[in-house]
Each structure stands twice: as C-alpha cells, then as structure tokens.
Design a protein around this motif. Structure first.
Motif, short mmCIF file in Angstrom:
data_model
loop_
_atom_site.label_atom_id
_atom_site.label_comp_id
_atom_site.label_asym_id
_atom_site.label_seq_id
_atom_site.Cartn_x
_atom_site.Cartn_y
_atom_site.Cartn_z
N LEU A 1 1.58 2.34 -3.76
CA LEU A 1 0.57 2.34 -4.39
C LEU A 1 0.59 4.38 -4.04
O LEU A 1 0.21 5.35 -4.25
CB LEU A 1 -0.64 1.80 -4.02
CG LEU A 1 -0.95 0.45 -4.97
CD1 LEU A 1 -1.90 0.35 -4.14
CD2 LEU A 1 -0.70 0.95 -6.37
N HIS A 2 0.43 4.46 -2.55
CA HIS A 2 -0.14 5.81 -1.62
C HIS A 2 1.43 6.88 -2.60
O HIS A 2 0.89 7.76 -2.74
CB HIS A 2 0.19 5.33 -0.60
CG HIS A 2 0.43 7.05 0.47
ND1 HIS A 2 -1.19 7.61 0.15
CD2 HIS A 2 0.98 7.82 1.03
CE1 HIS A 2 -0.59 8.75 1.07
NE2 HIS A 2 0.69 9.19 1.17
N ILE B 1 -1.61 7.46 -5.94
CA ILE B 1 -3.02 6.59 -5.90
C ILE B 1 -3.37 7.60 -5.15
O ILE B 1 -3.34 6.94 -4.26
CB ILE B 1 -2.82 4.77 -6.46
CG1 ILE B 1 -2.27 4.48 -7.37
CG2 ILE B 1 -4.16 4.66 -6.21
CD1 ILE B 1 -2.39 4.87 -8.65
N MET C 1 0.44 -1.30 -0.08
CA MET C 1 -0.37 -0.17 -0.34
C MET C 1 0.74 1.61 -0.04
O MET C 1 0.43 2.20 -0.58
CB MET C 1 -0.82 0.19 1.56
CG MET C 1 -1.72 -0.80 1.04
SD MET C 1 -3.04 -1.55 -0.47
CE MET C 1 -2.00 -2.41 -1.40
N LEU D 1 -8.84 -1.75 -0.90
CA LEU D 1 -7.34 -1.09 -2.27
C LEU D 1 -8.40 0.63 -1.24
O LEU D 1 -6.77 0.95 -0.88
CB LEU D 1 -7.89 -1.00 -3.22
CG LEU D 1 -6.63 -2.51 -3.98
CD1 LEU D 1 -6.47 -2.30 -5.49
CD2 LEU D 1 -5.33 -2.40 -3.54
N LEU E 1 -5.59 2.35 1.68
CA LEU E 1 -4.89 3.85 0.81
C LEU E 1 -5.95 4.50 1.71
O LEU E 1 -4.43 5.91 2.19
CB LEU E 1 -5.02 4.01 -0.78
CG LEU E 1 -5.41 2.87 -1.35
CD1 LEU E 1 -5.44 3.47 -3.22
CD2 LEU E 1 -3.23 3.40 -1.66
#
Length: 70
Positions: free
Chosen positions: A4-5, A9, A1, A60, A64
C-alpha cells in the motif's frame, strides 16, 4: 502495508477515510430514519455497518504511518 505504501497510499488518507466513515455512518443512520418504510432497528443496523469501517481505516492509518517512518 508495504505494498500500500509503495502504491502511494498515505496515512493521512486512511485517517481522513476513518473520519469520513464516522460522518457517513451518521448520515446513513439519519437517511434511513427519514425513510417511512424503515423501522428503527434497520436504521441502527445501517449506522453500525458503516460505523465499523472507522476502526479499520484508523488501524490502516497507523500501520501506514509506521511504514512512512521507515
């Protein structure tokens, strides 16, 4: 995660994708039902296939959101 962060995202995008996949599931089911060659079972499979994406996107989004708060 974290990756992605850090990649930019956002949780809102994941939630939007979840709701979008619900709408896409309905559209896929309706489009498959409109085709004369497909039977009802095939239409149901298409709708369910796309419908299974929504919980993944919502999960997700929650993960997030947790990253965004840290």
């Amino acid at each position: 995660m974290g990756a992605l962060h850090r990649g930019g995202i956002r949780s809102e995008w994941a939630f939007a994708a979840g709701f979008g996949s619900i709408a896409l599931s309905l559209l896929a089911w309706l489009a498959s039902r409109a085709k004369p060659g497909d039977d009802r079972a095939q239409s149901d499979r298409w709708g369910l296939f796309v419908g299974h994406w929504a919980p993944t996107f919502f999960a997700l989004g929650l993960a997030l959101r947790s990253e965004e708060r840290h």
